[in-house]
Design an enzyme around this catalytic site. Structure first.
Site, PDB file in Angstrom:
ATOM      1  N   SER A 126      10.908 -10.889 -17.567  1.00  0.00           N
ATOM      2  CA  SER A 126      11.869 -11.983 -17.292  1.00  0.00           C
ATOM      3  C   SER A 126      11.618 -13.328 -18.126  1.00  0.00           C
ATOM      4  O   SER A 126      10.166 -13.459 -18.448  1.00  0.00           O
ATOM      5  CB  SER A 126      11.947 -12.528 -15.658  1.00  0.00           C
ATOM      6  OG  SER A 126      12.549 -13.603 -15.660  1.00  0.00           O
ATOM      7  N   TYR A 150       7.577 -15.141  -7.583  1.00  0.00           N
ATOM      8  CA  TYR A 150       8.383 -14.242  -8.295  1.00  0.00           C
ATOM      9  C   TYR A 150       7.675 -14.125 -10.052  1.00  0.00           C
ATOM     10  O   TYR A 150       7.601 -12.984 -10.384  1.00  0.00           O
ATOM     11  CB  TYR A 150       9.810 -14.431  -8.067  1.00  0.00           C
ATOM     12  CG  TYR A 150      10.632 -13.642  -9.267  1.00  0.00           C
ATOM     13  CD1 TYR A 150      10.784 -12.161  -9.042  1.00  0.00           C
ATOM     14  CD2 TYR A 150      11.059 -14.125 -10.306  1.00  0.00           C
ATOM     15  CE1 TYR A 150      11.621 -11.360 -10.121  1.00  0.00           C
ATOM     16  CE2 TYR A 150      11.797 -13.547 -11.469  1.00  0.00           C
ATOM     17  CZ  TYR A 150      11.941 -11.972 -10.977  1.00  0.00           C
ATOM     18  OH  TYR A 150      12.677 -11.017 -12.093  1.00  0.00           O
ATOM     19  N   LYS A 154       5.777 -11.154 -12.258  1.00  0.00           N
ATOM     20  CA  LYS A 154       6.191 -10.491 -13.542  1.00  0.00           C
ATOM     21  C   LYS A 154       5.041 -10.602 -14.353  1.00  0.00           C
ATOM     22  O   LYS A 154       4.731  -9.897 -15.114  1.00  0.00           O
ATOM     23  CB  LYS A 154       7.426 -11.135 -13.866  1.00  0.00           C
ATOM     24  CG  LYS A 154       8.759 -10.995 -13.094  1.00  0.00           C
ATOM     25  CD  LYS A 154       9.161  -9.375 -13.439  1.00  0.00           C
ATOM     26  CE  LYS A 154      10.088  -8.873 -12.234  1.00  0.00           C
ATOM     27  NZ  LYS A 154      10.399  -7.472 -12.353  1.00  0.00           N
TER      28      LYS A 154
HETATM   29  P1  NAD Z   1      18.722  -5.768  -8.345  1.00  0.00           P
HETATM   30  O1  NAD Z   1      18.191  -6.318  -6.804  1.00  0.00           O
HETATM   31  O2  NAD Z   1      20.079  -5.647  -8.368  1.00  0.00           O
HETATM   32  O3  NAD Z   1      17.960  -4.387  -8.608  1.00  0.00           O
HETATM   33  C1  NAD Z   1      16.649  -4.058  -8.084  1.00  0.00           C
HETATM   34  C2  NAD Z   1      16.692  -2.728  -7.491  1.00  0.00           C
HETATM   35  O4  NAD Z   1      15.260  -2.275  -7.159  1.00  0.00           O
HETATM   36  C3  NAD Z   1      17.678  -2.812  -6.155  1.00  0.00           C
HETATM   37  O5  NAD Z   1      18.508  -1.416  -6.221  1.00  0.00           O
HETATM   38  C4  NAD Z   1      16.571  -2.629  -5.007  1.00  0.00           C
HETATM   39  O6  NAD Z   1      17.127  -2.024  -4.011  1.00  0.00           O
HETATM   40  C5  NAD Z   1      15.566  -2.055  -5.915  1.00  0.00           C
HETATM   41  N1  NAD Z   1      14.091  -1.994  -5.383  1.00  0.00           N
HETATM   42  C6  NAD Z   1      13.545  -2.940  -4.999  1.00  0.00           C
HETATM   43  N2  NAD Z   1      12.048  -2.824  -4.403  1.00  0.00           N
HETATM   44  C7  NAD Z   1      12.029  -1.543  -4.651  1.00  0.00           C
HETATM   45  C8  NAD Z   1      10.920  -0.833  -4.052  1.00  0.00           C
HETATM   46  N3  NAD Z   1       9.883  -1.069  -3.600  1.00  0.00           N
HETATM   47  N4  NAD Z   1      11.207   0.726  -3.985  1.00  0.00           N
HETATM   48  C9  NAD Z   1      12.602   1.058  -4.668  1.00  0.00           C
HETATM   49  N5  NAD Z   1      13.428   0.311  -5.347  1.00  0.00           N
HETATM   50  C10 NAD Z   1      13.322  -0.967  -4.942  1.00  0.00           C
HETATM   51  O7  NAD Z   1      17.969  -6.781  -9.349  1.00  0.00           O
HETATM   52  P2  NAD Z   1      18.286  -6.677 -10.982  1.00  0.00           P
HETATM   53  O8  NAD Z   1      19.172  -7.831 -11.226  1.00  0.00           O
HETATM   54  O9  NAD Z   1      19.026  -5.348 -11.326  1.00  0.00           O
HETATM   55  O10 NAD Z   1      17.029  -6.695 -11.382  1.00  0.00           O
HETATM   56  C11 NAD Z   1      16.420  -5.525 -11.990  1.00  0.00           C
HETATM   57  C12 NAD Z   1      14.743  -5.901 -12.525  1.00  0.00           C
HETATM   58  O11 NAD Z   1      14.969  -6.741 -13.573  1.00  0.00           O
HETATM   59  C13 NAD Z   1      14.088  -6.694 -11.409  1.00  0.00           C
HETATM   60  O12 NAD Z   1      12.577  -6.222 -11.680  1.00  0.00           O
HETATM   61  C14 NAD Z   1      14.091  -8.100 -11.703  1.00  0.00           C
HETATM   62  O13 NAD Z   1      13.036  -9.020 -11.354  1.00  0.00           O
HETATM   63  C15 NAD Z   1      14.408  -8.059 -13.484  1.00  0.00           C
HETATM   64  N6  NAD Z   1      15.035  -8.984 -13.917  1.00  0.00           N
HETATM   65  C16 NAD Z   1      16.181  -9.462 -13.314  1.00  0.00           C
HETATM   66  C17 NAD Z   1      17.045 -10.560 -13.856  1.00  0.00           C
HETATM   67  C18 NAD Z   1      18.391 -11.214 -13.190  1.00  0.00           C
HETATM   68  O14 NAD Z   1      18.570 -12.260 -13.462  1.00  0.00           O
HETATM   69  N7  NAD Z   1      18.855 -10.274 -12.698  1.00  0.00           N
HETATM   70  C19 NAD Z   1      16.309 -11.642 -14.898  1.00  0.00           C
HETATM   71  C20 NAD Z   1      15.272 -11.124 -15.265  1.00  0.00           C
HETATM   72  C21 NAD Z   1      14.357  -9.965 -14.660  1.00  0.00           C
HETATM   73  C1  WQD Z   2      21.598 -21.118 -13.828  1.00  0.00           C
HETATM   74  C2  WQD Z   2      22.060 -22.413 -13.996  1.00  0.00           C
HETATM   75  C3  WQD Z   2      21.064 -23.747 -12.171  1.00  0.00           C
HETATM   76  C4  WQD Z   2      23.489 -22.051  -8.992  1.00  0.00           C
HETATM   77  C5  WQD Z   2      17.039 -17.413 -12.250  1.00  0.00           C
HETATM   78  C6  WQD Z   2      15.445 -17.209 -12.090  1.00  0.00           C
HETATM   79  C7  WQD Z   2      14.895 -16.287 -13.270  1.00  0.00           C
HETATM   80  C8  WQD Z   2      15.743 -15.174 -13.547  1.00  0.00           C
HETATM   81  C9  WQD Z   2      17.351 -15.467 -13.576  1.00  0.00           C
HETATM   82  C10 WQD Z   2      14.862 -13.131 -12.827  1.00  0.00           C
HETATM   83  C11 WQD Z   2      20.812 -23.413 -13.622  1.00  0.00           C
HETATM   84  C12 WQD Z   2      22.663 -23.936 -12.238  1.00  0.00           C
HETATM   85  C13 WQD Z   2      22.854 -22.453 -10.365  1.00  0.00           C
HETATM   86  C14 WQD Z   2      24.630 -23.143  -8.436  1.00  0.00           C
HETATM   87  C15 WQD Z   2      23.987 -24.418 -10.487  1.00  0.00           C
HETATM   88  N1  WQD Z   2      15.475 -14.303 -12.587  1.00  0.00           N
HETATM   89  N2  WQD Z   2      23.229 -23.359 -10.944  1.00  0.00           N
HETATM   90  N3  WQD Z   2      24.590 -24.068  -9.062  1.00  0.00           N
HETATM   91  O1  WQD Z   2      17.632 -20.330 -12.479  1.00  0.00           O
HETATM   92  O2  WQD Z   2      18.355 -19.823 -14.736  1.00  0.00           O
HETATM   93  O3  WQD Z   2      16.964 -18.331 -13.402  1.00  0.00           O
HETATM   94  O4  WQD Z   2      17.608 -16.299 -12.344  1.00  0.00           O
HETATM   95  O5  WQD Z   2      13.879 -13.072 -13.498  1.00  0.00           O
HETATM   96  O6  WQD Z   2      13.794 -16.115 -12.998  1.00  0.00           O
HETATM   97  O7  WQD Z   2      14.727 -18.431 -11.870  1.00  0.00           O
HETATM   98  O8  WQD Z   2      19.483 -18.816 -13.120  1.00  0.00           O
HETATM   99  O9  WQD Z   2      21.666 -18.359 -12.292  1.00  0.00           O
HETATM  100  O10 WQD Z   2      19.945 -19.191 -10.709  1.00  0.00           O
HETATM  101  O11 WQD Z   2      20.771 -20.686 -12.647  1.00  0.00           O
HETATM  102  O12 WQD Z   2      24.280 -25.361 -11.036  1.00  0.00           O
HETATM  103  O13 WQD Z   2      25.078 -22.689  -7.482  1.00  0.00           O
HETATM  104  O14 WQD Z   2      22.701 -22.801 -12.928  1.00  0.00           O
HETATM  105  O15 WQD Z   2      20.587 -25.233 -11.751  1.00  0.00           O
HETATM  106  O16 WQD Z   2      20.863 -24.516 -14.398  1.00  0.00           O
HETATM  107  P1  WQD Z   2      17.926 -19.332 -13.372  1.00  0.00           P
HETATM  108  P2  WQD Z   2      20.620 -19.008 -12.162  1.00  0.00           P
END
Ligand code: NAD
Ligand code: WQD
Length: 340
Positions: A126, A150, A154
């Site tokens: 991330s 979190y 990562k």
């Molecule tokens: P999500 O929660 O929709 O998907 C994660 C999936 O993993 C879920 O289906 C959950 O049930 C499963 N899971 C969690 N822990 C588990 C375990 N111990 N064993 C088996 N299954 C498990 O999240 P997402 O948005 O699809 O994210 C996927 C990955 O990408 C995550 O690792 C997350 O940290 C990373 N990521 C997400 C974002 C984002 O903004 N969505 C950004 C950067 C990184």
């Molecule tokens: C985006 C922008 C908020 C909600 C987070 C995690 C990051 C990554 C993605 C996994 C910001 C603003 C948000 C609301 C708002 N996840 N906002 N009102 O914070 O960039 O990232 O999710 O790795 O680790 O920190 O994403 O979608 O929460 O926010 O004004 O109700 O929207 O302040 O500027 P963020 P976000």
């Protein structure tokens, strides 16, 4: 036995979209997910999209016995490891749960892979590993840090994978640092279905649009950004899904790749809200409130390396992200519980 890919967390938001991209690219795959943050009904939607897994295993990635059995049953050519918990605020309240799930989960998986002699992994990292970046756009060589458990989980997983590669350079590892994935599959059959109040901006916006929530709180309008609201790199989830197919292809030999997946475009909260309203013809009621603790002003990628190393570039713009997110929300008022 046919070669296939193991998708941990494959019923989640990014995993389910990646399943579609993999199926379209001709890969077969098995999904392992404990459904802690997703619904088994995703599988019906994947079937509708001709993207059914060879098998769905309802299990925890920390369950070594299940992993060994699975690696015995299938000849996996690689693993895409999505399984993880991702709510920043929750990680501050429950650090041990986050470290156990995300770090121990990754360790258990890598150990099972080692036992089965499977050495190709694409890891969901991330942009959070950059903390509060000194400058934007962010290159992969920027300093790494974390501001919450979190993010630390990562970073620890990245460290483990870097050390593993140091110890045995036969591994094929891609550390993909996602920026802000949003949007949904164009069919409206797959999308993001957060439990409870959404933490992230786009799902909150779609719930305001549908009338489920009264108004959006915009966290801060006094940042040092063009309009004072926070700037992020929003990326269409199908582009992100394609990034995983590109990473698998690029891992054609032992190597460690570390790549940003973003568009390279900074978009403010206000710009996103305005685009959503314009594209979908739905006004988004909003109020400016105080900054959210832990938020940063700006975060967007330098995506040059993704182009060079993966031959990948985001194709879909902000208007498509908004249109697809709204189609998903409108077609699925009860998320995956909405009858097909
Ligand atoms: P999500 O929660 O929709 O998907 C994660 C999936 O993993 C879920 O289906 C959950 O049930 C499963 N899971 C969690 N822990 C588990 C375990 N111990 N064993 C088996 N299954 C498990 O999240 P997402 O948005 O699809 O994210 C996927 C990955 O990408 C995550 O690792 C997350 O940290 C990373 N990521 C997400 C974002 C984002 O903004 N969505 C950004 C950067 C990184
Ligand atoms: C985006 C922008 C908020 C909600 C987070 C995690 C990051 C990554 C993605 C996994 C910001 C603003 C948000 C609301 C708002 N996840 N906002 N009102 O914070 O960039 O990232 O999710 O790795 O680790 O920190 O994403 O979608 O929460 O926010 O004004 O109700 O929207 O302040 O500027 P963020 P976000």
């Amino acid at each position: 036995m046919q070669d296939s890919i193991l998708l941990t967390g494959g019923t989640g938001f990014i995993g389910s979209h990646t399943a579609v991209a993999l199926a379209q690219a001709g890969y077969s795959f098995v999904i392992l997910d404990n459904l802690s943050n997703s619904s088994s009904k995703v599988l019906d939607r994947l079937a509708r999209l001709n993207a059914s897994p060879l098998a769905f295993v309802n299990a925890d990635v920390r369950d070594a016995q299940t992993l060994d059995k699975l690696f015995g049953e299938y000849k996996f050519s690689g693993v895409i490891h999505f399984a993880g918990l991702k709510a920043v605020g929750e990680s501050v309240a429950q650090p041990l749960r986050y470290f156990d799930n995300n770090v121990n989960g990754t360790l258990q998986l890598l150990q099972a892979m080692q036992r089965a002699a499977v050495q190709k992994i694409v890891f969901s990292s991330s942009a959070t590993v950059y903390g509060d970046p000194a400058s934007v756009p962010i290159q992969e060589s920027a300093p790494l840090t974390s501001t919450n458990p979190y993010g630390r989980s990562k970073l620890l997983c990245e460290d483990i994978l870097r050390e593993l590669f140091q110890a045995d350079a036969n591994w094929q590892i891609a550390l993909l640092r996602y920026f802000n994935p949003v949007g949904a599959h164009i069919s409206g059959l797959l999308g993001e279905a957060p439990n409870g109040v959404p933490n992230n901006l786009m799902p909150y916006v779609t719930q305001v649009a549908s009338g489920q929530r009264e108004f959006l709180q915009i966290f801060g309008n006094d940042y040092d950004t063009p309009d004072g609201t926070g700037v992020r790199d929003y990326l269409h989830v199908m582009d992100l899904a394609q990034g995983h197919v590109a990473a698998l292809r690029a891992l054609n030999a032992p190597k460690l790749l570390t790549v940003n997946l973003g568009t390279g475009q900074g978009v403010s909260v206000k710009q996103l809200v305005d685009a959503f309203a314009r594209v979908n013809g739905v006004p988004i009621a909003h109020r400016y409130v105080a900054r959210r603790a832990g938020d940063i002003a700006q975060c967007f990628a330098d995506p040059t390396k993704a182009q060079e190393l993966l031959n990948w570039k985001a194709q879909l713009g902000l208007d498509r992200m908004c249109a697809d997110a709204w189609r998903w929300q409108s077609m699925n008022p009860q998320g995956f519980d909405t009858p097909l």
